[in-house]
Design a protein around this motif. Sequence first.
Motif, PDB file in Angstrom:
ATOM      1  N   GLY A  60       0.931  -1.292  -0.102  1.00 54.42           N
ATOM      2  CA  GLY A  60      -0.149   0.039  -0.058  1.00 54.42           C
ATOM      3  C   GLY A  60       0.821   1.291   0.128  1.00 54.42           C
ATOM      4  N   PHE A  61       0.118   2.271   0.466  1.00 51.29           N
ATOM      5  CA  PHE A  61       0.660   3.623   0.383  1.00 51.29           C
ATOM      6  C   PHE A  61      -0.041   4.550   1.357  1.00 51.29           C
ATOM      7  CE2 PHE A  61      -0.621   2.190  -3.718  1.00 51.29           C
ATOM      8  CZ  PHE A  61      -2.029   2.478  -3.849  1.00 51.29           C
ATOM      9  N   VAL A  62       0.164   5.852   1.616  1.00 45.96           N
ATOM     10  CA  VAL A  62      -0.571   6.790   2.023  1.00 45.96           C
ATOM     11  C   VAL A  62      -1.154   7.728   0.939  1.00 45.96           C
ATOM     12  CG1 VAL A  62       1.232   8.147   2.772  1.00 45.96           C
ATOM     13  CG2 VAL A  62      -0.998   8.424   3.992  1.00 45.96           C
ATOM     14  N   LEU A  63      -2.354   8.224   0.921  1.00 48.62           N
ATOM     15  CA  LEU A  63      -2.889   8.948  -0.142  1.00 48.62           C
ATOM     16  C   LEU A  63      -3.101  10.282   0.452  1.00 48.62           C
ATOM     17  CD1 LEU A  63      -5.824   6.948  -1.912  1.00 48.62           C
ATOM     18  CD2 LEU A  63      -3.309   7.153  -2.516  1.00 48.62           C
ATOM     19  N   TRP A  64      -3.153  11.507  -0.301  1.00 49.96           N
ATOM     20  CA  TRP A  64      -3.304  12.865   0.230  1.00 49.96           C
ATOM     21  C   TRP A  64      -4.083  13.829  -0.614  1.00 49.96           C
ATOM     22  CZ3 TRP A  64      -2.052  17.445  -1.725  1.00 49.96           C
ATOM     23  CH2 TRP A  64      -2.217  18.554  -1.032  1.00 49.96           C
ATOM     24  N   THR A  65      -4.867  14.523   0.102  1.00 54.52           N
ATOM     25  CA  THR A  65      -5.503  15.858  -0.669  1.00 54.52           C
ATOM     26  C   THR A  65      -5.846  16.668   0.518  1.00 54.52           C
ATOM     27  OG1 THR A  65      -6.673  16.740  -2.502  1.00 54.52           O
ATOM     28  CG2 THR A  65      -7.885  15.255  -0.716  1.00 54.52           C
ATOM     29  N   ARG A  66      -5.945  18.047  -0.033  1.00 52.09           N
ATOM     30  CA  ARG A  66      -6.470  18.889   1.190  1.00 52.09           C
ATOM     31  C   ARG A  66      -7.568  19.929   0.390  1.00 52.09           C
ATOM     32  NH1 ARG A  66      -2.906  24.120   2.955  1.00 52.09           N
ATOM     33  NH2 ARG A  66      -4.549  25.084   3.951  1.00 52.09           N
ATOM     34  N   LEU A  67      -8.668  20.077   1.094  1.00 51.21           N
ATOM     35  CA  LEU A  67      -9.810  20.934   0.262  1.00 51.21           C
ATOM     36  C   LEU A  67      -9.538  22.187   0.523  1.00 51.21           C
ATOM     37  CD1 LEU A  67     -12.707  18.603   1.748  1.00 51.21           C
ATOM     38  CD2 LEU A  67     -11.292  18.321  -0.554  1.00 51.21           C
ATOM     39  N   ALA A  68      -9.537  23.140  -0.528  1.00 58.42           N
ATOM     40  CA  ALA A  68      -9.255  24.530  -0.472  1.00 58.42           C
ATOM     41  C   ALA A  68      -9.762  25.302  -1.569  1.00 58.42           C
ATOM     42  CB  ALA A  68      -7.662  24.596  -0.387  1.00 58.42           C
ATOM     43  N   TYR A 122     -12.448   8.027  -1.529  1.00 61.83           N
ATOM     44  CA  TYR A 122     -11.506   8.008  -2.583  1.00 61.83           C
ATOM     45  C   TYR A 122     -11.724   6.522  -3.037  1.00 61.83           C
ATOM     46  CZ  TYR A 122      -9.899   5.180   1.957  1.00 61.83           C
ATOM     47  OH  TYR A 122     -10.042   4.346   2.825  1.00 61.83           O
ATOM     48  N   GLU A 123     -11.001   6.352  -4.232  1.00 56.69           N
ATOM     49  CA  GLU A 123     -10.862   5.040  -4.903  1.00 56.69           C
ATOM     50  C   GLU A 123      -9.520   4.853  -5.439  1.00 56.69           C
ATOM     51  OE1 GLU A 123     -14.899   4.604  -7.365  1.00 56.69           O
ATOM     52  OE2 GLU A 123     -13.810   5.887  -7.954  1.00 56.69           O
ATOM     53  N   VAL A 124      -9.151   3.630  -5.188  1.00 55.89           N
ATOM     54  CA  VAL A 124      -7.955   3.164  -5.914  1.00 55.89           C
ATOM     55  C   VAL A 124      -8.241   2.028  -6.873  1.00 55.89           C
ATOM     56  CG1 VAL A 124      -5.829   2.195  -5.444  1.00 55.89           C
ATOM     57  CG2 VAL A 124      -6.832   3.447  -3.593  1.00 55.89           C
ATOM     58  N   ALA A 125      -7.663   2.189  -7.984  1.00 57.92           N
ATOM     59  CA  ALA A 125      -7.934   1.182  -9.168  1.00 57.92           C
ATOM     60  C   ALA A 125      -6.685   0.984  -9.764  1.00 57.92           C
ATOM     61  CB  ALA A 125      -8.873   2.059 -10.157  1.00 57.92           C
ATOM     62  N   ARG A 126      -6.787  -0.014 -10.625  1.00 54.98           N
ATOM     63  CA  ARG A 126      -5.596  -0.707 -11.240  1.00 54.98           C
ATOM     64  C   ARG A 126      -5.567   0.014 -12.815  1.00 54.98           C
ATOM     65  NH1 ARG A 126      -7.802  -5.950  -9.703  1.00 54.98           N
ATOM     66  NH2 ARG A 126      -8.662  -6.473 -11.863  1.00 54.98           N
ATOM     67  N   ASP A 127      -6.527   0.798 -13.170  1.00 58.92           N
ATOM     68  CA  ASP A 127      -6.468   1.509 -14.462  1.00 58.92           C
ATOM     69  C   ASP A 127      -6.759   2.593 -14.171  1.00 58.92           C
ATOM     70  OD1 ASP A 127      -9.284   0.388 -13.916  1.00 58.92           O
ATOM     71  OD2 ASP A 127      -9.603   1.467 -15.792  1.00 58.92           O
ATOM     72  N   GLY A 136     -13.401   3.971  -0.010  1.00 58.38           N
ATOM     73  CA  GLY A 136     -13.485   4.312   1.465  1.00 58.38           C
ATOM     74  C   GLY A 136     -13.653   5.613   1.498  1.00 58.38           C
ATOM     75  N   SER A 137     -13.595   6.162   2.741  1.00 56.98           N
ATOM     76  CA  SER A 137     -13.664   7.545   3.122  1.00 56.98           C
ATOM     77  C   SER A 137     -13.028   7.880   4.148  1.00 56.98           C
ATOM     78  CB  SER A 137     -15.416   7.712   3.246  1.00 56.98           C
ATOM     79  OG  SER A 137     -15.915   7.078   4.310  1.00 56.98           O
ATOM     80  N   HIS A 145       3.243  -3.223  -7.906  1.00 55.75           N
ATOM     81  CA  HIS A 145       2.249  -3.014  -8.961  1.00 55.75           C
ATOM     82  C   HIS A 145       1.597  -1.493  -8.963  1.00 55.75           C
ATOM     83  CE1 HIS A 145       1.550  -7.245  -9.288  1.00 55.75           C
ATOM     84  NE2 HIS A 145       0.822  -6.945 -10.354  1.00 55.75           N
ATOM     85  N   GLU A 146       1.377  -0.917 -10.132  1.00 58.95           N
ATOM     86  CA  GLU A 146       0.926   0.496 -10.486  1.00 58.95           C
ATOM     87  C   GLU A 146      -0.468   0.618 -10.213  1.00 58.95           C
ATOM     88  OE1 GLU A 146       2.370   3.060 -13.739  1.00 58.95           O
ATOM     89  OE2 GLU A 146       0.671   2.390 -14.502  1.00 58.95           O
ATOM     90  N   TYR A 147      -0.968   1.804  -9.581  1.00 63.69           N
ATOM     91  CA  TYR A 147      -2.190   2.004  -9.047  1.00 63.69           C
ATOM     92  C   TYR A 147      -2.496   3.594  -9.690  1.00 63.69           C
ATOM     93  CZ  TYR A 147      -2.486  -2.652  -6.752  1.00 63.69           C
ATOM     94  OH  TYR A 147      -2.391  -4.128  -6.540  1.00 63.69           O
ATOM     95  N   TYR A 148      -3.969   3.597  -9.513  1.00 65.98           N
ATOM     96  CA  TYR A 148      -4.425   5.214  -9.646  1.00 65.98           C
ATOM     97  C   TYR A 148      -5.232   5.212  -8.698  1.00 65.98           C
ATOM     98  CZ  TYR A 148      -2.436   4.557 -14.533  1.00 65.98           C
ATOM     99  OH  TYR A 148      -1.297   4.395 -15.420  1.00 65.98           O
ATOM    100  N   TYR A 149      -5.686   6.643  -8.404  1.00 63.86           N
ATOM    101  CA  TYR A 149      -6.489   7.036  -7.120  1.00 63.86           C
ATOM    102  C   TYR A 149      -6.873   8.390  -7.470  1.00 63.86           C
ATOM    103  CZ  TYR A 149      -2.505  10.160  -5.662  1.00 63.86           C
ATOM    104  OH  TYR A 149      -1.404  10.859  -5.888  1.00 63.86           O
ATOM    105  N   ARG A 150      -8.184   8.443  -6.785  1.00 64.52           N
ATOM    106  CA  ARG A 150      -8.870   9.925  -7.055  1.00 64.52           C
ATOM    107  C   ARG A 150      -9.758  10.126  -5.784  1.00 64.52           C
ATOM    108  NH1 ARG A 150     -13.120   8.445 -11.885  1.00 64.52           N
ATOM    109  NH2 ARG A 150     -14.271   6.915 -10.861  1.00 64.52           N
ATOM    110  N   PHE A 151     -10.054  11.410  -5.473  1.00 55.26           N
ATOM    111  CA  PHE A 151     -10.983  11.677  -4.492  1.00 55.26           C
ATOM    112  C   PHE A 151     -12.176  12.024  -4.851  1.00 55.26           C
ATOM    113  CE2 PHE A 151      -6.727  12.034  -2.919  1.00 55.26           C
ATOM    114  CZ  PHE A 151      -6.684  11.392  -1.590  1.00 55.26           C
ATOM    115  N   ARG A 152     -13.160  12.118  -3.964  1.00 56.67           N
ATOM    116  CA  ARG A 152     -14.688  12.955  -4.352  1.00 56.67           C
ATOM    117  C   ARG A 152     -15.175  13.691  -3.106  1.00 56.67           C
ATOM    118  NH1 ARG A 152     -18.899  11.425  -8.040  1.00 56.67           N
ATOM    119  NH2 ARG A 152     -17.599   9.429  -8.331  1.00 56.67           N
ATOM    120  N   ALA A 153     -15.533  14.762  -3.335  1.00 52.46           N
ATOM    121  CA  ALA A 153     -16.129  15.636  -2.034  1.00 52.46           C
ATOM    122  C   ALA A 153     -17.119  16.549  -2.428  1.00 52.46           C
ATOM    123  CB  ALA A 153     -14.944  16.272  -1.058  1.00 52.46           C
ATOM    124  N   ALA A 154     -18.192  16.610  -1.986  1.00 55.49           N
ATOM    125  CA  ALA A 154     -19.234  17.826  -2.453  1.00 55.49           C
ATOM    126  C   ALA A 154     -19.702  17.376  -3.993  1.00 55.49           C
ATOM    127  CB  ALA A 154     -18.718  19.143  -1.979  1.00 55.49           C
TER     128      ALA A 154
END
Length: 537
Positions: free
Chosen positions: A60-68, A89-94, A104-105, A127-136
């Motif tokens: 794994g790894f730690v993910l980060w973002t900051r709402l601003a 947040y979502e983590v995907a293979r593609d 998760g959240s 392995h390589e992964y892709y990630y993104r966040f969703r808020a509001a």
Amino acid sequence: MSSDDNKVSRRRFIGAGGVGAAAVMLGTGALGASAAHAYTLRKAGLFTLGVASGDPSPDGFVLWTRLAPEPFAADGKGGMPDRRIRVEYEVARDERFRHVVRRGSAVAAPELGHSVHPEIAGLRPGHEYYYRFRAAGEISPVGRTRTMPPRGSQPRQLNFAVASCQAWQDGFYTAYDHMAEENLDLVVHLGDYIYEYEIAANNRRGVPVPGPQFTTETFDLARYRLQYSLYKAEAPLQKAHAAFPWIHTLDDHEVVNDWADDTVIMGRHPNPDPAAFAQRKTAAFQAFYENLPLRRSQLPAGPDIRLHRRISYGRLADFTMLDTRSHRDIQACSYGNGTGRTKNCDERFDAARTVLGDQQRRWLQDGFRTSRARWHILGNQMPMAETDWDPGPGKDVWVDPWDGYAGERNRVLAAAHDLGVRNLVVISGDRHQNYAVDLKRDYDDPDSPTVASEFVGTSITSGGDGVDVDALGRTFLSANAHMKFYNAQRGYFRVNVDRQRWRTDFRVLPYVQKPGAPISTRASFVVEDRRPGVQEA
């Protein structure tokens, strides 16, 4: 990373610098998001500071973002309300997220500047992964990251870049545009991610600052948050963060120039009131944590932070990240009476003087003893090699870096040599110059063996437009036979490591005070397996 590094002691959990333990755990996703509020975005752009990942492990790894939505709001709150906001947040293979492997959240809490640091585990190694966040209802940019290889594996090779020292007012972050296009497994940042100075109206970029809130030096949490927002709003930096996982440590300017433990003896604020300085460190460390992809084990506890840790790349390489600020003794010999340098200073050889602190030094030496890696990489803020200004028989050195703690340097290098560390390579920043250097067991002994190698990386921008070899470089090359290369341009260095050799490419730009500079490889050096010392490629 060891299992101990992922744990948070009860003292650190309870003493989280006033942040609030619940806010911390919500921000990591370790607690549920039921405490979050619904939030309707009044302005477009929650993810103005980008996304990032860091401290990768085999699973794994730690993910980060900051709402601003308003990153330059003068109160440092980024335009966010004083409410906790659910971030998914979502983590995907593609990259298109057709094969999602983790959802998760976490909760973006005002106590942590509305940042989140979800720690992802249970993924496939290497392995390589892709990630993104969703808020509001808004989706963040997509980031790409990687897990480390299995712990006992023998990877064929490792590719990474090393960066440091990125004063915003000194130039554009073009180097990161180029770095993001490299074929890398990860990035190591060795400190001076921000500078505490006010952003002058006549900065070297020649562009106006975003507002008067940036014309004061950083002292409190709101101002440190603003400084990170200014830096992280830069598109090239966001691009490089989104492209690879990063491993971070800090140096001095994340707090204040040339600080040592609880003291500052140079710069504008020497010998500060201890209580006031503890408050400043508390604010600086919290902002550092809020704005970077750091794990719970790096969570500051007031004016204290643990940054030393080990991260393994199978059995090919171990990254041993050091903290040479928090535990050091005051710089030797009155710090050159205000010059930062001193001639023939006996105090710096005192074996009792420390830059690491006893506990961290023992931890480092335990790692020398137990590491099974072919390459042992020491992530270090400042040059370990001697850099003498005097071509004659005397010694004229800066005493803020390891030259001011020569007794401990000798102990560390002797331990690595005596314990049979297979290939010790030190990577360093701070100096705004590129070096390729042999590390000697004792620089005062002409017959001392070479026991390790060091590569010092220049700045991303700090110092403005650089030059190839300046007067200082000519002095250093004349006075230091163990220095094989010197360059004072801006950029970063790129490393390729396989089972037989290490290769460093010094990647440099001709200018940074205007955007769009090309990049080139100024020089390349190698270290061969079981043969300490640098050789020109």
